[in-house]
Write a protein that holds these residues in place. Structure first.
Motif, PDB file in Angstrom:
ATOM      1  N   THR A  81       0.696  -1.111  -0.123  1.00  0.00           N
ATOM      2  CA  THR A  81       0.221  -0.019  -0.371  1.00  0.00           C
ATOM      3  C   THR A  81       1.132   0.847   0.134  1.00  0.00           C
ATOM      4  O   THR A  81       1.644   1.252   0.505  1.00  0.00           O
ATOM      5  N   THR A  82       0.319   2.219  -1.225  1.00  0.00           N
ATOM      6  CA  THR A  82       1.325   3.064  -1.027  1.00  0.00           C
ATOM      7  C   THR A  82       0.173   4.690  -0.398  1.00  0.00           C
ATOM      8  O   THR A  82      -1.036   4.807  -1.203  1.00  0.00           O
ATOM      9  N   ALA A  83       0.286   5.658   0.497  1.00  0.00           N
ATOM     10  CA  ALA A  83      -0.282   6.920   0.646  1.00  0.00           C
ATOM     11  C   ALA A  83       0.109   8.007  -0.202  1.00  0.00           C
ATOM     12  O   ALA A  83       1.512   8.037  -0.155  1.00  0.00           O
ATOM     13  N   GLU A  84      -1.115   8.524  -1.141  1.00  0.00           N
ATOM     14  CA  GLU A  84      -0.500   9.820  -1.896  1.00  0.00           C
ATOM     15  C   GLU A  84      -1.271  10.497  -0.817  1.00  0.00           C
ATOM     16  O   GLU A  84      -1.370  10.950  -0.299  1.00  0.00           O
ATOM     17  N   GLY A  85       0.097  12.261  -1.224  1.00  0.00           N
ATOM     18  CA  GLY A  85      -0.664  13.142  -1.501  1.00  0.00           C
ATOM     19  C   GLY A  85      -0.364  13.362   0.500  1.00  0.00           C
ATOM     20  O   GLY A  85      -1.292  13.777   1.127  1.00  0.00           O
ATOM     21  N   VAL A  86       0.740  12.920   0.775  1.00  0.00           N
ATOM     22  CA  VAL A  86       1.341  13.182   2.466  1.00  0.00           C
ATOM     23  C   VAL A  86       1.651  14.154   2.294  1.00  0.00           C
ATOM     24  O   VAL A  86       2.542  14.593   2.001  1.00  0.00           O
ATOM     25  N   GLU A  87       1.531  15.211   3.121  1.00  0.00           N
ATOM     26  CA  GLU A  87       1.938  16.756   3.229  1.00  0.00           C
ATOM     27  C   GLU A  87       2.436  17.093   4.387  1.00  0.00           C
ATOM     28  O   GLU A  87       2.949  18.001   4.874  1.00  0.00           O
ATOM     29  N   THR A  88       2.118  16.371   5.697  1.00  0.00           N
ATOM     30  CA  THR A  88       2.027  17.039   7.339  1.00  0.00           C
ATOM     31  C   THR A  88       2.260  15.529   7.792  1.00  0.00           C
ATOM     32  O   THR A  88       2.115  14.422   7.536  1.00  0.00           O
ATOM     33  N   PRO A  89       3.705  16.441   9.049  1.00  0.00           N
ATOM     34  CA  PRO A  89       3.650  14.928  10.356  1.00  0.00           C
ATOM     35  C   PRO A  89       2.408  14.554  10.543  1.00  0.00           C
ATOM     36  O   PRO A  89       2.771  12.934  11.056  1.00  0.00           O
ATOM     37  N   GLU A  90       1.642  15.055  10.310  1.00  0.00           N
ATOM     38  CA  GLU A  90       0.482  14.436  11.278  1.00  0.00           C
ATOM     39  C   GLU A  90      -0.056  13.473  10.651  1.00  0.00           C
ATOM     40  O   GLU A  90       0.060  12.173  11.532  1.00  0.00           O
ATOM     41  N   GLN A  91      -0.085  13.591   9.417  1.00  0.00           N
ATOM     42  CA  GLN A  91      -0.718  12.729   8.341  1.00  0.00           C
ATOM     43  C   GLN A  91       0.405  11.492   8.621  1.00  0.00           C
ATOM     44  O   GLN A  91      -0.387  10.472   7.934  1.00  0.00           O
ATOM     45  N   LEU A  92       1.126  11.676   7.892  1.00  0.00           N
ATOM     46  CA  LEU A  92       2.792  11.264   8.138  1.00  0.00           C
ATOM     47  C   LEU A  92       2.682   9.795  10.062  1.00  0.00           C
ATOM     48  O   LEU A  92       2.696   8.774   9.349  1.00  0.00           O
ATOM     49  N   ALA A  93       2.194  10.523  10.283  1.00  0.00           N
ATOM     50  CA  ALA A  93       1.894   9.563  11.760  1.00  0.00           C
ATOM     51  C   ALA A  93       0.731   9.210  11.875  1.00  0.00           C
ATOM     52  O   ALA A  93       0.672   7.381  11.978  1.00  0.00           O
ATOM     53  N   GLN A  94      -0.279   9.106  10.685  1.00  0.00           N
ATOM     54  CA  GLN A  94      -1.422   8.159  11.391  1.00  0.00           C
ATOM     55  C   GLN A  94      -1.169   7.417  10.239  1.00  0.00           C
ATOM     56  O   GLN A  94      -2.164   6.134  10.460  1.00  0.00           O
ATOM     57  N   ILE A  95      -0.424   6.910   8.843  1.00  0.00           N
ATOM     58  CA  ILE A  95      -0.506   6.273   7.505  1.00  0.00           C
ATOM     59  C   ILE A  95       0.586   5.176   8.687  1.00  0.00           C
ATOM     60  O   ILE A  95       0.866   4.588   8.128  1.00  0.00           O
TER      61      ILE A  95
END
Length: 597
Positions: free
Chosen positions: A554-568
């Protein structure tokens, strides 16, 4: 060897390959064929030989097809010869001009042989019917002068024969629907009625099947014909009595709604059609999903010619297709300017391919376990000589509509593979690093895709395992049987495949688990809304769980913030891609990123 003589056809085209192909094919079909390569000679041959039909290319040196047609229509000996235009131009304005100078039909290159033969036969049948009617009338006049005892009986027989001939000439052979000639005559009569009764309200709907060409190319013309018949039968269920429903040709249909209250009646019909076509079509062993894009024009006394109404409905249909297909669009006067702008952009796109104006930008794909670059996505960028960098959202939809996207796909794939080999030779990337290239559904469903990919791999020296193709979820699931065959052959070449924008379309898990896919890309719309409040967390968790159960990455697209990175990361997504890591960069800027680790 030809079985019989079917008619006399003159082909006018300045491209030798086109002349050779059409001449050979039509001769085999029993036609007597003459061919010339320029306009002045075409006028001379037409006047001397007076063929039954002329196939006329538009773009020719010295005298273009439009001017040739005008000369033909001005000459008493040639004015009645039907002219079918052949052209790579596919815009509404080009079609309108072709009909305005006297053409009876318009076929877009690259043309399908079955379509060319069908349209030739239609117009030859109509011309033969007209000649037959003229002959019958002449004979009747002669019989009247003789005052024979069998006159009334013969008149009835001749009228019945005329009626049958006209029915054949004015109806589509495949669907049984009225054809373009019938529709234009009905529209002309409606305009006359509106001139006399200004308060009379009517509407025209222009329908174009979504993804039909891909279905036709992948499953064959027999299945394509079955689909067109099935579509027409379903649409008929949505129409009220008195509506005129016609097949213009190919996968285009029109509807004339008479005596309506207003625009709401027309839009309701469009909604009913979309709902009726939403159910998949079962064509033999194949289950096919398709729908239609609909352009709507509300008739008024301001229209002078039926061609203008059809032009505006066609323009609105293209706007509906650009808005996402399976929807409708009501015509607005501002669309004329948009159509002209779109035509100019298409012209520039064709020049751009010749001038090598497309470049590739590379966006890193990061392992969320090691934080290392494990791949790149190759993205098309257009450097216009006057307008500079044109965003993909502006030119990709037009490239899709015109089929130019296939050439762009190959251009970017070739550039990306060459660049990857350079980085490998320089030791800047691991031999296992992959290059992901987006592939249009038109290209994915084309018959020569594998041959084109093989040529690029051989030309660039890249191994199959270093190439990853990305195609959207809905494009695969819309024709899963054919897609599975292509994907298996890609897998034999060790080429990987990702489903792009996963979760935004429709999925069939029964097909998904059978397809040899390597990775699911979680659409950026889900990642963007994770936020601090954890929105869409369950959707992403479900996608990751599904991928794990099927053995997919799985690849998460559109990661723009540290919070999003931590979640995924917390959701066990394996790979990430987005501006937090890097925006798409040209080759030189990407090199600097690789050099600095």
């Amino acid at each position: 060897m030809a079985s019989k003589y079917n008619g006399d056809i003159l082909i006018v085209d300045d491209t030798p390959n086109n002349l050779r192909f059409l001449s050979t094919t039509l001769t085999e079909q029993g036609y007597k064929v003459r061919s010339v390569m320029e306009g002045a000679m075409a006028l001379t041959v037409a006047q001397a030989a007076q063929p039954d039909l002329i196939l006329l290319d538009i773009m020719m040196p010295n005298i273009d097809g439009y001017e040739v047609c005008q000369h033909l229509k001005a000459n008493a000996k040639t004015r009645d010869i039907p002219v079918i235009f052949l052209s790579a131009l596919d815009e509404v304005l080009d079609k309108v001009k072709a009909f305005s100078v006297g053409g009876v039909d318009y076929i877009t290159k690259p043309f399908q042989l079955e379509e060319v033969l069908a349209r030739i036969q239609t117009h030859l049948s109509l011309r033969a019917a007209q000649k037959e009617i003229h002959q019958l009338n002449s004979e009747l006049e002669q019989r009247v002068r003789q005052r024979t005892s069998q006159l009334e009986h013969e008149i009835a027989e001749r009228l019945q024969a005329q009626e049958k001939l006209l029915h054949v000439a004015l109806h589509d052979v495949l669907t049984g629907l009225p054809n373009r000639a019938w529709f234009m005559k009905s529209l002309e009569q409606m305009l006359k009625q509106v001139k006399q009764q200004p308060n009379h309200c009517f509407a025209v709907l222009f329908l174009d099947c979504d993804r039909f060409q891909s279905i036709n190319d992948s499953l064959g013309h027999l299945v394509g014909d079955q689909l067109l018949v099935s579509i027409s039968r379903r649409i008929e269920l949505c129409l009220r009595p008195g509506a005129t429903f016609c097949r213009l040709g190919g996968d285009e249909f029109t509807i004339l709604l008479k005596n309506i209250e207003g625009l709401a009646d027309a839009t309701q019909i469009a909604k009913d059609i979309h709902r009726e076509l939403a159910t998949p079509f079962q064509l033999g062993e194949y289950q096919v999903f398709t729908n239609v894009s609909i352009g709507i024009v509300l008739g008024s006394e301001s229209y002078e010619q039926p061609e203008h109404i059809l032009r505006d409905a066609d323009t609105a249909m293209y706007r509906a297709k650009a808005n996402g297909k399976a929807c409708y669009q009501v015509f607005e006067p501002t669309m004329h300017q948009r159509a002209f702008t779109s035509l100019q952009l298409e012209t520039d796109l064709r020049k751009a391919l010749v001038r090598d104006e497309f470049i590739t930008h590379y966006q890193p794909i990061i392992s969320l376990t090691t934080n290392q670059i494990v791949g790149f996505e190759a993205l098309a960028r257009w450097v216009h000589p006057e307008q500079g960098l044109i965003p993909p959202g502006k030119f990709i939809p037009i490239a899709e509509e015109t089929g130019l996207i296939m050439a762009i796909d190959l251009c970017i794939m070739r550039q990306a593979c060459r660049q990857l080999l350079v980085w490998q030779d320089e030791g800047l990337v691991a031999q296992s690093l992959t290059m992901s290239v987006n592939l249009s559904v038109k290209h994915f469903m084309s018959f020569d895709l594998l041959e084109q990919i093989d040529n690029i791999l051989q030309e660039t020296g890249i191994q199959g395992q270093n190439l990853r193709l990305e195609i959207t979820e809905s494009d695969i699931m819309g024709n899963a049987e054919f897609a599975s065959k292509i994907i298996e052959q890609l897998q034999n070449r060790h080429i990987q495949l990702s489903i792009d924008d996963f979760g935004t379309g429709y999925s069939s898990l029964s097909y998904l688990h059978r397809l040899p896919i390597d990775r699911l890309k979680i659409d950026r719309s889900f990642v963007m809304r994770i936020g601090e409040h954890g929105e869409n967390t369950e959707i992403i968790r479900a996608i990751v769980a599904l991928a794990n159960s099927l053995g997919l990455g799985t690849t998460a697209e559109g990661v723009e913030t540290p919070e999003q990175l931590a979640q995924i990361k917390a959701l066990n997504c394996e790979f990430g891609q987005g501006y937090l890591f890097s925006k798409p960069l040209d080759a030189e800027a990407t090199r600097k990123v690789l050099e600095h680790g």
